[in-house]
Design an enzyme around this catalytic site. Structure first.
Site, PDB file in Angstrom:
ATOM      1  N   LEU A  18       0.842  -1.209   0.000  1.00 54.05           N
ATOM      2  CA  LEU A  18       0.000   0.000   0.000  1.00 54.05           C
ATOM      3  C   LEU A  18       0.872   1.252   0.000  1.00 54.05           C
ATOM      4  CD1 LEU A  18      -2.485  -1.121   2.788  1.00 54.05           C
ATOM      5  CD2 LEU A  18      -2.930  -1.071   0.316  1.00 54.05           C
ATOM      6  N   GLU A  56       5.631  -3.827  12.636  1.00 49.99           N
ATOM      7  CA  GLU A  56       5.201  -3.036  13.793  1.00 49.99           C
ATOM      8  C   GLU A  56       3.687  -2.820  13.811  1.00 49.99           C
ATOM      9  OE1 GLU A  56       6.875   0.962  15.826  1.00 49.99           O
ATOM     10  OE2 GLU A  56       6.020   1.283  13.854  1.00 49.99           O
ATOM     11  N   ASP A  57       3.049  -2.900  12.650  1.00 51.47           N
ATOM     12  CA  ASP A  57       1.615  -2.598  12.626  1.00 51.47           C
ATOM     13  C   ASP A  57       0.745  -3.724  13.179  1.00 51.47           C
ATOM     14  OD1 ASP A  57       1.738   0.000  11.564  1.00 51.47           O
ATOM     15  OD2 ASP A  57       2.227  -0.858   9.609  1.00 51.47           O
ATOM     16  N   ARG A  75      -4.323  -6.111   5.109  1.00 47.64           N
ATOM     17  CA  ARG A  75      -3.385  -6.431   6.188  1.00 47.64           C
ATOM     18  C   ARG A  75      -4.056  -7.137   7.374  1.00 47.64           C
ATOM     19  NH1 ARG A  75       1.020  -2.065   7.479  1.00 47.64           N
ATOM     20  NH2 ARG A  75       1.949  -4.033   8.132  1.00 47.64           N
ATOM     21  N   ARG A 114      -6.325   4.352   9.766  1.00 45.32           N
ATOM     22  CA  ARG A 114      -6.091   2.947  10.145  1.00 45.32           C
ATOM     23  C   ARG A 114      -6.504   2.628  11.580  1.00 45.32           C
ATOM     24  NH1 ARG A 114      -1.878   0.795   6.914  1.00 45.32           N
ATOM     25  NH2 ARG A 114      -2.225   1.565   4.802  1.00 45.32           N
ATOM     26  N   HIS A 168       0.595   7.304   9.276  1.00 42.73           N
ATOM     27  CA  HIS A 168       0.548   6.920  10.688  1.00 42.73           C
ATOM     28  C   HIS A 168       1.012   8.071  11.577  1.00 42.73           C
ATOM     29  CE1 HIS A 168       1.072   2.491   9.386  1.00 42.73           C
ATOM     30  NE2 HIS A 168      -0.130   2.601   9.925  1.00 42.73           N
ATOM     31  N   CYS A 227       8.651   1.091  11.505  1.00 41.77           N
ATOM     32  CA  CYS A 227       7.668   0.118  10.972  1.00 41.77           C
ATOM     33  C   CYS A 227       8.265  -1.278  10.784  1.00 41.77           C
ATOM     34  CB  CYS A 227       7.149   0.571   9.621  1.00 41.77           C
ATOM     35  SG  CYS A 227       6.640   2.267   9.535  1.00 41.77           S
TER      36      CYS A 227
END
Ligand code: GLY
Length: 263
Positions: A25, A72-73, A92, A138, A169, A256
């Site tokens: 993305l 990390e997400d 995701r 998000r 983010h 990330c």
């Protein structure tokens, strides 16, 4: 609350970038990333983490999930506990379930963030005492409430903050420097979201360096931002420059690409 727990770490988790990473993305077209170069940059990043004291768990590539290198997400590691998050992009969703078994091997406690909300780890900045949770495209209000309910018993206050619309983010625009200090773009700092902390701002024109990583005595800064390096060094921080040109094409910053924690 133990001083320094937000940056004194023993371990890190990274995930090898998939070949499908080129389909990751992106909010702004910065050109197609080169999968081989990204792999090499990721290897160098992993080696830097090792050099500064991390015992690194390297997870295998997941071709089904182009963005899975941005590990990390999918989770948040707080001391001896891991929280399996609920990433907010539909492509995701499955990454959280994929990392859960790996977290179980390392952590005494693994907690699933309850639905129905969403939280991306990139929207969560942890200080020693507090989580800043950026509401974003998000990370939604339900996700924030769920994370608050899970993190408060672990000893963290949880502060809702706003993620500017033009960035992906919250941590695209900031990073922790030490227990009392946050590095941030001027635009984000000007919102007042870091009240109670000292803020050092990214030099104008070097906003993309804001997503830095403090790990033990070192601060990892993305290559290409010399004024940022000079500013941080002048304030006594030990800086290591890390190339991350390809991940940046996918809105990926240094933070990330790893989960960092102490066991
Ligand atoms: N490409 C990183 C993300 O969108 O999550």
């Amino acid at each position: 609350m133990s001083a320094g727990r937000s940056f004194n770490f023993t371990h890190a988790i990274v995930r090898i970038p998939s070949r499908s990473v080129v389909k990751g993305l992106t909010s702004v077209d910065k050109g197609m990333p080169d999968a081989d170069r990204l792999l090499n940059e990721h290897l160098a990043y992993t080696n830097v983490l090792r050099a500064i004291g991390a015992r690194v768990t390297v997870l295998p590539r997941l071709e089904r999930f182009p963005d899975s290198v941005f590990v990390e997400d999918a989770a948040l590691c707080l001391g001896g506990s891991a929280i399996v998050l609920r990433p907010g992009a539909s492509s995701r969703y499955g990454e959280a379930g994929m990392i859960r078994p790996d977290l179980e091997k390392l952590f005494a406690t693994v907690i699933d963030l309850p639905g129905p909300g969403f939280v991306d780890g990139g929207d969560v900045l942890a200080s020693d005492s507090e989580l800043f949770v950026g509401l974003s495209a998000r990370t939604d209000a339900n996700g924030f409430e769920a994370l608050k309910a899970v993190a408060e018993p672990l000893g963290y206050a949880v502060r809702p903050v706003h993620t500017p619309a033009e960035i992906l983010h919250f941590k695209t625009d900031c990073g922790l420097l030490d227990s009392k200090t946050i590095f941030s773009t001027e635009a984000l700092a000007d919102t007042g979201c870091f009240s109670g902390y000292r803020v050092i701002t990214a030099p104008v024109g070097e906003e993309a360096a804001a997503n830095l990583v403090r790990f033990n005595n070192s601060v990892l800064v993305t290559a290409g931002y010399p004024q940022t390096v000079a500013k941080l060094e002048s304030k006594g921080y030990e800086v290591i420059v890390v190339a991350s040109y390809e991940a940046a094409k996918l809105d990926g910053g240094l933070s990330c690409m790893s989960l960092r924690f102490s066991l």
